[in-house]
Design an enzyme around this catalytic site. Structure first.
Site, PDB file in Angstrom:
ATOM      1  CE  LYS A 193      -2.155  -0.740   3.871  1.00  0.00           C
ATOM      2  NZ  LYS A 193      -1.797  -2.006   4.495  1.00  0.00           N
ATOM      3  NE  ARG A 268      -4.670  -1.622  10.430  1.00  0.00           N
ATOM      4  CZ  ARG A 268      -3.571  -1.085   9.927  1.00  0.00           C
ATOM      5  NH1 ARG A 268      -3.533   0.186   9.614  1.00  0.00           N
ATOM      6  NH2 ARG A 268      -2.511  -1.831   9.708  1.00  0.00           N
ATOM      7  NE  ARG A 307       7.574  -3.262   5.949  1.00  0.00           N
ATOM      8  CZ  ARG A 307       6.291  -2.911   5.920  1.00  0.00           C
ATOM      9  NH1 ARG A 307       5.771  -2.380   4.831  1.00  0.00           N
ATOM     10  NH2 ARG A 307       5.512  -3.104   6.966  1.00  0.00           N
ATOM     11  NE  ARG A 313       6.517  -1.039  10.378  1.00  0.00           N
ATOM     12  CZ  ARG A 313       5.390  -0.944   9.699  1.00  0.00           C
ATOM     13  NH1 ARG A 313       5.352  -0.263   8.567  1.00  0.00           N
ATOM     14  NH2 ARG A 313       4.297  -1.515  10.148  1.00  0.00           N
ATOM     15  NE  ARG A 325       2.063  -5.330  11.307  1.00  0.00           N
ATOM     16  CZ  ARG A 325       3.118  -5.066  10.518  1.00  0.00           C
ATOM     17  NH1 ARG A 325       4.263  -5.693  10.714  1.00  0.00           N
ATOM     18  NH2 ARG A 325       3.013  -4.202   9.544  1.00  0.00           N
TER      19      ARG A 325
HETATM   20  P1  AMP Z   1       0.548  -0.086   9.392  1.00  0.00           P
HETATM   21  O1  AMP Z   1       1.766   0.736   9.156  1.00  0.00           O
HETATM   22  O2  AMP Z   1      -0.632   0.415   8.638  1.00  0.00           O
HETATM   23  O3  AMP Z   1       0.791  -1.558   9.202  1.00  0.00           O
HETATM   24  O4  AMP Z   1       0.165   0.119  10.927  1.00  0.00           O
HETATM   25  C1  AMP Z   1       1.028  -0.245  11.980  1.00  0.00           C
HETATM   26  C2  AMP Z   1       0.295  -0.281  13.277  1.00  0.00           C
HETATM   27  O5  AMP Z   1      -0.246   1.013  13.585  1.00  0.00           O
HETATM   28  C3  AMP Z   1      -0.911  -1.212  13.353  1.00  0.00           C
HETATM   29  O6  AMP Z   1      -0.536  -2.560  13.613  1.00  0.00           O
HETATM   30  C4  AMP Z   1      -1.706  -0.597  14.481  1.00  0.00           C
HETATM   31  O7  AMP Z   1      -1.131  -0.909  15.747  1.00  0.00           O
HETATM   32  C5  AMP Z   1      -1.492   0.899  14.237  1.00  0.00           C
HETATM   33  N1  AMP Z   1      -2.552   1.430  13.354  1.00  0.00           N
HETATM   34  C6  AMP Z   1      -2.372   1.958  12.114  1.00  0.00           C
HETATM   35  N2  AMP Z   1      -3.557   2.343  11.580  1.00  0.00           N
HETATM   36  C7  AMP Z   1      -4.505   2.023  12.486  1.00  0.00           C
HETATM   37  C8  AMP Z   1      -5.901   2.136  12.514  1.00  0.00           C
HETATM   38  N3  AMP Z   1      -6.598   2.622  11.486  1.00  0.00           N
HETATM   39  N4  AMP Z   1      -6.564   1.721  13.632  1.00  0.00           N
HETATM   40  C9  AMP Z   1      -5.891   1.217  14.668  1.00  0.00           C
HETATM   41  N5  AMP Z   1      -4.578   1.056  14.696  1.00  0.00           N
HETATM   42  C10 AMP Z   1      -3.856   1.450  13.619  1.00  0.00           C
END
Ligand code: AMP
Length: 369
Positions: A193, A268, A307, A313, A325
């Site tokens: 994404k 989400r 990654r 990360r 996740r």
């Molecule tokens: P991402 O970079 O999108 O994979 O997000 C990393 C982490 O950020 C997720 O595993 C959540 O802990 C938090 N996070 C990101 N976006 C959201 C969201 N819309 N709602 C809740 N937690 C989020």
């Protein structure tokens, strides 16, 4: 929705509502005036529709005349002076009811009182179909008010935007945001994404908001929001809805002039999707599409582990966190597919291939919206 010149307007007050408001005005005024024969004075151009509909409904004899608002520009360098002209009739001793389509600042009303000051009328009363209490800056009494409206620009039923729209039988309100393309870019962690959003935001001049990136930025800067989010993120759990929604609203507000947004990692949950619809609605806009990158789980795990070797990360380093996740994604997030499918806004795109190939597949969807 309608377009007049360069602007979009949305339906605001229906012809039926206007009709009912006029019925009420007629009822109030005719009751107050009894058998007196009033002179109704419409203020042109705007009140031609109101005056016509009003007097057709008026149950007793009455007279009708018009005065017109004329602009004299250039009398004082930057000021646009408006004068009412056309009052030729002798109104001595008469009961005069001004029929205004709309009263906002009250400037025209001040003009009405100025020109009637020397007319020896018996009574001068003001009736207006629409009234903007927030904009009204004068003390003149408004005797009859049809519909109170917020301080937003409206057209239709006699009211114009640069001369267009007077003929419309109903009233429209200007759209706050003129036209936006708002995409929800969707897909499990590792679907690509972020990479695709970078290309799409350049191509379509959109603002990219990744909630994950915003959280990571806050963690790096040790903000209160960052501290709060960290405990959830490190485990691969979702940050609570309200925290995330408030943060997203703030990010959107920071970009009030955007052509549109790419939401990445948001919504989400169902609650977040509803909050996003409300936010878009408050901007007179909507989500244009949810585009989901579809990638097989095992491919995702391998991509994320790779990654993790360079990204630093914590949530990419451990296979069980990665799997959590992905599971979280399907458990909580995949229901959003139903949410957007129900609105015919879901588009699945094959997320396996070269970056360019996937960008092309995504563009094909966006260009067709
Ligand atoms: P991402 O970079 O999108 O994979 O997000 C990393 C982490 O950020 C997720 O595993 C959540 O802990 C938090 N996070 C990101 N976006 C959201 C969201 N819309 N709602 C809740 N937690 C989020």
């Amino acid at each position: 929705m309608i377009k007049l010149h360069d602007k979009y307007f949305k339906p605001f007050i229906s012809a039926e509502q206007i009709d009912m408001a006029i019925d009420t005005l007629v009822e109030e005024i005719s009751t107050d005036l009894g058998d007196e024969v009033p002179v109704f004075v419409g203020i042109l151009n705007g009140s031609f529709m109101l005056t016509s509909d009003f007097v057709k409904k008026y149950p007793k004899p009455c007279e009708v005349t018009f005065i017109k608002l004329a602009s004299y520009e250039g009398l004082k360098s930057s000021e646009d002076i408006q004068r009412l002209i056309g009052l030729t009739q002798d109104l001595t001793g008469r009961t005069v009811i001004i029929l205004e389509d709309i009263i906002d600042t009250g400037k025209t009303l001040a003009e009405v009182h100025r020109i009637f000051k020397n007319e020896k009328v018996k009574t001068l009363k003001i009736a207006t179909l629409f009234y903007k209490p927030e904009a009204y800056k004068k003390d003149f009494k408004l005797h009859y008010v049809g519909i109170e409206i917020p301080n937003k620009f409206i057209v239709g039923y006699g009211l114009d935007y640069d001369n267009l729209g007077r003929d419309l039988p109903e009233v429209y309100q200007i759209k706050e945001t003129q036209h936006m393309t708002n995409l929800v870019l969707f897909g499990p962690p590792g679907a690509g994404k972020g990479t695709q959003a970078e290309f799409l935001k350049e191509k379509y001049h959109l603002v990219h908001i990744s909630t994950g990136d915003v959280f990571r930025y806050n963690i790096k800067n040790e903000t209160a929001l960052g501290m709060l989010a960290k405990s959830y993120m490190d485990k691969g759990d979702l940050v609570p809805d309200q925290v995330t929604i408030d943060m997203l609203n703030a990010e959107v507000e920071k970009n009030a002039d955007a052509n549109g947004f790419i939401f990445d990692g948001f919504p989400r949950t169902d609650a977040q999707a509803k909050a996003l619809d409300e936010l878009m609605d408050s901007k007179d806009s909507a989500i244009s599409a949810m585009i989901a990158l579809e990638v097989d789980d095992e491919v995702l795990v391998q991509r994320l582990l790779k990654r993790g070797e360079t990204s630093g990360r914590a949530d990419d380093a451990d296979e069980s966190i990665i799997r959590n996740r992905i599971t979280e994604y399907y458990k909580k997030t995949a229901i959003l597919k139903d949410y957007y499918s129900a609105q015919d806004k879901y588009f699945g795109v094959d997320g396996v291939g070269s970056i360019e190939e996937i960008t092309e597949r995504l563009s094909a969807v966006i260009d067709n919206l």
